[in-house]
Design an enzyme around this catalytic site. Structure first.
Site, PDB file in Angstrom:
ATOM      1  N   HIS A   1       0.849  -1.192   0.000  1.00  0.00           N
ATOM      2  CA  HIS A   1       0.000   0.000   0.000  1.00  0.00           C
ATOM      3  C   HIS A   1       0.890   1.249   0.000  1.00  0.00           C
ATOM      4  O   HIS A   1       2.074   1.176   0.350  1.00  0.00           O
ATOM      5  CB  HIS A   1      -0.893  -0.014   1.243  1.00  0.00           C
ATOM      6  CG  HIS A   1      -1.889  -1.138   1.244  1.00  0.00           C
ATOM      7  ND1 HIS A   1      -2.843  -1.300   2.219  1.00  0.00           N
ATOM      8  CD2 HIS A   1      -2.089  -2.160   0.359  1.00  0.00           C
ATOM      9  CE1 HIS A   1      -3.580  -2.358   1.939  1.00  0.00           C
ATOM     10  NE2 HIS A   1      -3.139  -2.908   0.836  1.00  0.00           N
TER      11      HIS A   1
ATOM     12  N   GLU B   1       1.151   3.734   1.976  1.00  0.00           N
ATOM     13  CA  GLU B   1       1.786   4.067   3.254  1.00  0.00           C
ATOM     14  C   GLU B   1       3.010   3.188   3.500  1.00  0.00           C
ATOM     15  O   GLU B   1       4.045   3.682   3.970  1.00  0.00           O
ATOM     16  CB  GLU B   1       0.800   3.872   4.413  1.00  0.00           C
ATOM     17  CG  GLU B   1      -0.469   4.706   4.344  1.00  0.00           C
ATOM     18  CD  GLU B   1      -1.619   3.990   3.640  1.00  0.00           C
ATOM     19  OE1 GLU B   1      -1.369   3.283   2.637  1.00  0.00           O
ATOM     20  OE2 GLU B   1      -2.761   4.153   4.089  1.00  0.00           O
TER      21      GLU B   1
ATOM     22  N   CYS C   1      -5.639   1.437   5.967  1.00  0.00           N
ATOM     23  CA  CYS C   1      -6.289   0.170   6.338  1.00  0.00           C
ATOM     24  C   CYS C   1      -5.756  -0.297   7.700  1.00  0.00           C
ATOM     25  O   CYS C   1      -4.839   0.294   8.268  1.00  0.00           O
ATOM     26  CB  CYS C   1      -6.032  -0.892   5.269  1.00  0.00           C
ATOM     27  SG  CYS C   1      -4.364  -1.565   5.339  1.00  0.00           S
TER      28      CYS C   1
ATOM     29  N   CYS D   1      -1.944  -0.913   7.724  1.00  0.00           N
ATOM     30  CA  CYS D   1      -1.130   0.311   7.678  1.00  0.00           C
ATOM     31  C   CYS D   1      -1.283   1.127   8.963  1.00  0.00           C
ATOM     32  O   CYS D   1      -0.311   1.712   9.453  1.00  0.00           O
ATOM     33  CB  CYS D   1      -1.508   1.153   6.462  1.00  0.00           C
ATOM     34  SG  CYS D   1      -1.067   0.369   4.891  1.00  0.00           S
TER      35      CYS D   1
END
Lengths: 183, 183
Positions: free
Chosen positions: B54, B56, B93, B96
């Protein structure tokens, strides 16, 4: 099959010992596919100065790099992961359990429970789409079968010696020392 | 300060656009420290065949690699992180958000909410040690200040065009399209 599980967890314990020898919190894991060892991982948060480099994330990244070098497609990677079994000495934390769920792993065996951060039964049940109603209504994450308590006393011993050896005044272990079974 | 926030989120939106151009789900982020841009990240799950890459996690790893090359100690890394602000186009999410909590980030601004996986208010509140009693009793994770809804319509537009462009029969976006404010 039971003896296979013990043999694989022995390998994970060995990884945890290597972590301990490198002055890392002793957590280790292996990933098995079709009865073969395909990835190793051990906690490397101190060496990497990165608090997210847990054993599971190390093993996952090693595996994904290998599959990427082999030119596997995203669909092939997903299929492969759905056939993988992870053996880890301590219950995956919330971050690692979410990652394993995103990747669609088949099954996880762990040693001792992680009462502070555990994502497979202790704090959250990210392995199960069914056991946490507040999750299951909204999160279509893939569940995975999860069994705790495999060689937990060995995992706990490693934590104990690590924290006793290092510093009697050190904070209590982040992954505390509990035996627990999760199905 | 408000205009600074918008300027930083614009940079995150730009990263999301780059992701979209690479046929990745359009999420982008930046990390700011002392008013300076120090890391960029965009979703690269397709390119890397790794469902955990992701935006992040990309930005975090870029930053940690830089600090490791600079020879920073683990304590210096932790101190630096505690001064960092993340701007991300969609709510982090669960994975993360847990990672950001482990690292001890200072503050997060996000665009649209992530109603399926969101870890900063939508599904779990990993940013707050206080708002989720079932967590706070047991998990001494570091909280961080979190504000949602910054340029959320731009973030939502990117998701919409991405999913409309790609395939009318595609499954609904994993990060659904909701505007929400979290303090």
């Amino acid at each position: 099959m039971e003896s296979d599980n013990l043999a694989y967890m022995e390998l994970a314990i060995h990884q945890a010992k290597l972590a301990s020898e490198s002055l890392e919190v002793p957590v280790g894991c292996v990933i098995i596919k079709d009865g073969e060892l395909i990835a190793l991982g051990r906690n490397r948060t101190t060496e990497t100065r990165n608090a997210t480099r847990h054993a599971e994330m190390e093993a996952i990244d090693n595996l994904l790099e290998m599959w990427q070098r082999d030119g596997l497609s995203k669909a092939e990677v997903a299929k492969n992961f759905s056939q993988c079994i992870l053996y880890v000495t301590c219950e995956p934390c919330i971050m690692c359990a979410a990652a394993l769920s995103f990747l669609g792993i088949k099954e996880v065996y762990y040693g001792c429970a992680n009462e502070k951060f555990g994502g497979c039964g202790s704090i959250l049940s990210l392995h199960s789409s069914y056991s946490e109603p507040f999750i299951s209504d909204k999160v279509p994450q893939r569940g995975f079968k999860c069994t705790g308590g495999l060689m937990s006393s060995e995992a706990i011993s490693l934590f104990r010696s690590f924290y006793e050896q290092r510093n009697p005044n050190a904070p209590k272990p982040h992954r505390p020392l509990v035996q627990k079974k999760v199905e």
